[in-house]
Design a protein around this motif. Structure first.
Motif, short mmCIF file in Angstrom:
data_model
loop_
_atom_site.label_atom_id
_atom_site.label_comp_id
_atom_site.label_asym_id
_atom_site.label_seq_id
_atom_site.Cartn_x
_atom_site.Cartn_y
_atom_site.Cartn_z
N GLU A 121 0.83 -1.20 0.00
CA GLU A 121 0.00 0.00 0.00
C GLU A 121 0.87 1.26 0.00
O GLU A 121 1.95 1.29 0.59
CB GLU A 121 -0.93 0.03 1.22
N LEU A 122 0.35 2.29 -0.64
CA LEU A 122 0.95 3.61 -0.57
C LEU A 122 0.60 4.22 0.78
O LEU A 122 -0.58 4.36 1.12
CB LEU A 122 0.43 4.50 -1.70
N GLY A 123 1.63 4.56 1.56
CA GLY A 123 1.42 5.19 2.85
C GLY A 123 1.60 6.70 2.75
O GLY A 123 2.53 7.18 2.10
N VAL A 124 0.71 7.43 3.39
CA VAL A 124 0.75 8.89 3.42
C VAL A 124 1.02 9.33 4.85
O VAL A 124 0.30 8.90 5.78
CB VAL A 124 -0.59 9.49 2.94
N VAL A 125 2.02 10.16 5.06
CA VAL A 125 2.36 10.65 6.39
C VAL A 125 1.92 12.11 6.50
O VAL A 125 2.32 12.95 5.69
CB VAL A 125 3.86 10.52 6.67
N ILE A 126 1.10 12.39 7.49
CA ILE A 126 0.59 13.74 7.70
C ILE A 126 1.68 14.60 8.34
O ILE A 126 2.38 14.17 9.27
CB ILE A 126 -0.67 13.72 8.58
N GLY A 127 1.82 15.85 7.84
CA GLY A 127 2.87 16.73 8.33
C GLY A 127 2.40 17.81 9.28
O GLY A 127 3.18 18.30 10.11
N ARG A 128 1.13 18.19 9.17
CA ARG A 128 0.61 19.21 10.09
C ARG A 128 -0.88 18.97 10.30
O ARG A 128 -1.53 18.26 9.52
CB ARG A 128 0.87 20.62 9.57
N GLU A 129 -1.39 19.54 11.38
CA GLU A 129 -2.77 19.27 11.77
C GLU A 129 -3.74 19.59 10.64
O GLU A 129 -3.68 20.66 10.03
CB GLU A 129 -3.12 20.07 13.02
N ALA A 130 -4.66 18.65 10.41
CA ALA A 130 -5.64 18.82 9.34
C ALA A 130 -7.04 18.54 9.89
O ALA A 130 -7.30 17.46 10.43
CB ALA A 130 -5.34 17.88 8.18
N LYS A 131 -7.92 19.50 9.75
CA LYS A 131 -9.31 19.34 10.17
C LYS A 131 -10.20 20.13 9.23
O LYS A 131 -9.93 21.31 8.95
CB LYS A 131 -9.49 19.82 11.61
N TYR A 132 -11.20 19.47 8.68
CA TYR A 132 -12.12 20.08 7.73
C TYR A 132 -11.39 20.70 6.54
O TYR A 132 -11.65 21.84 6.15
CB TYR A 132 -13.00 21.13 8.41
N VAL A 133 -10.45 19.96 5.97
CA VAL A 133 -9.74 20.48 4.81
C VAL A 133 -10.47 20.05 3.54
O VAL A 133 -11.21 19.05 3.53
CB VAL A 133 -8.26 20.01 4.78
N SER A 134 -10.28 20.78 2.48
CA SER A 134 -10.88 20.43 1.19
C SER A 134 -9.91 19.59 0.38
O SER A 134 -8.70 19.62 0.62
CB SER A 134 -11.24 21.70 0.42
N LYS A 135 -10.45 18.86 -0.58
CA LYS A 135 -9.56 18.05 -1.41
C LYS A 135 -8.64 18.91 -2.27
O LYS A 135 -7.58 18.46 -2.70
CB LYS A 135 -10.37 17.09 -2.29
N ASP A 136 -9.02 20.18 -2.48
CA ASP A 136 -8.20 21.06 -3.31
C ASP A 136 -6.87 21.41 -2.64
O ASP A 136 -5.88 21.69 -3.33
CB ASP A 136 -8.96 22.36 -3.62
N ASN A 137 -6.85 21.44 -1.29
CA ASN A 137 -5.59 21.77 -0.61
C ASN A 137 -5.13 20.66 0.31
O ASN A 137 -4.20 20.84 1.10
CB ASN A 137 -5.72 23.09 0.16
N ALA A 138 -5.73 19.48 0.21
CA ALA A 138 -5.43 18.38 1.13
C ALA A 138 -3.97 17.94 1.06
O ALA A 138 -3.36 17.59 2.08
CB ALA A 138 -6.35 17.19 0.85
N LEU A 139 -3.38 17.97 -0.13
CA LEU A 139 -2.01 17.50 -0.27
C LEU A 139 -1.00 18.44 0.39
O LEU A 139 0.15 18.06 0.62
CB LEU A 139 -1.65 17.30 -1.75
N ASP A 140 -1.44 19.66 0.73
CA ASP A 140 -0.56 20.59 1.44
C ASP A 140 -0.25 20.10 2.86
O ASP A 140 0.69 20.60 3.49
CB ASP A 140 -1.20 21.98 1.54
#
Length: 276
Positions: A121-140
């Protein structure tokens, strides 16, 4: 850049790979690859850092992981292999952090296991707190990408009256690594070739382009349900070729060897033994 953690389990140090693939010690720059550091990873010239001698063990490339969040049936070809309809929204389950293991550590089959299975599986590591983000800026909010082997004991998962977490959380059932690759180096997360070999023979072959829900959509969806924090790992689903889908099914046995690869993210290699 490609970040790693090396050393004995519980005593790993941060490092970075240089252009020749050699380990360069990063412990003089940061304490560890965890927490707020993941939102602002150091930009250093690897050649300026001390060279790590020998061939040390590599551990999970992120420390202080608070959550391992997994997405089920997220590849159209894997859903077809499993004989299940594609979900209307992401299927979410959790994997215990006690399952975490290094990318080359031995995988231990739990007592009574007869149906342990593999999942690259492709693993994604979160770098900063994310809550109620949109898919347009989710990769940030992504610190980087890695490989996860979402090992699964299918009888525990499906036949024992509980949630999938039962079959996903056995000790050593969460190899992560070898590298944490920053988004600029990893490239498009929706176009990465993925593969797993079992005992030298091809088992899984796929591409993240076949995801039903993209990485950005997954992050946005999860952030509606829970706060994502630095160091959280998301395992985004697996392509076809798992043992459960073979005819007849083929599950892990003592002495087996798995090799996992994702384009640009390195390689894992695990031998299989019995626990206890």
């Amino acid at each position: 850049m490609r970040f790693v953690r090396y050393g004995e389990k519980g005593a790993e140090k941060p490092a970075v790979l240089d252009a020749q693939g050699r380990l360069r010690d990063l412990s003089g720059v940061i304490g560890d690859l965890s927490g707020a550091v993941l939102g602002d990873l150091p930009q250093v010239d690897p050649q300026s850092l001390p060279l790590v001698a020998g061939n040390p063990r590599l551990g999970v490339p992120v420390a202080g992981i608070g959550k391992i969040i997994c997405i089920g049936l997220n590849y159209s070809d894997h859903a077809a292999e499993a004989g299940m309809a594609e979900p209307d929204e992401p299927i979410v389950f959790m994997k215990a952090t006690s399952a975490l293991s290094g990318p080359y550590d031995t995988v231990l089959l739990p007592r009574g296991s007869q149906k342990s299975d593999w999942e690259v599986e492709l693993g994604v590591v979160i770098g900063r707190e994310a809550k109620y983000v949109s898919k347009d800026n989710a990769l940030d909010y992504v610190a980087g990408y890695t490989i996860v082997n979402d090992l699964s004991e299918r009888a525990f998962q499906i036949e024992r009256g509980g949630q999938w977490t039962k079959g996903k959380s056995c000790d050593t059932f969460g190899p992560v690594g070898p590298w944490l690759v920053t988004p600029d180096e990893a490239g498009d997360p929706q176009n990465l070739a993925m593969e797993l070999d079992l005992n030298g023979a091809a088992a899984q072959r796929g591409n993240s382009a076949s995801m039903i829900f993209t990485v950005a959509e997954i992050i946005a969806h999860l952030s509606e349900m829970m706060r994502l924090e630095p160091g959280d790992v998301i395992a985004t689903g697996t392509p076809p070729g798992v043992g459960m889908g073979m005819k007849p099914p083929r599950f892990l046995r003592e002495g087996d060897e798995m090799v996992l690869r994702i384009e640009g993210l390195g390689e894992q290699r695990q031998s299989v033994a019995r626990d206890g």
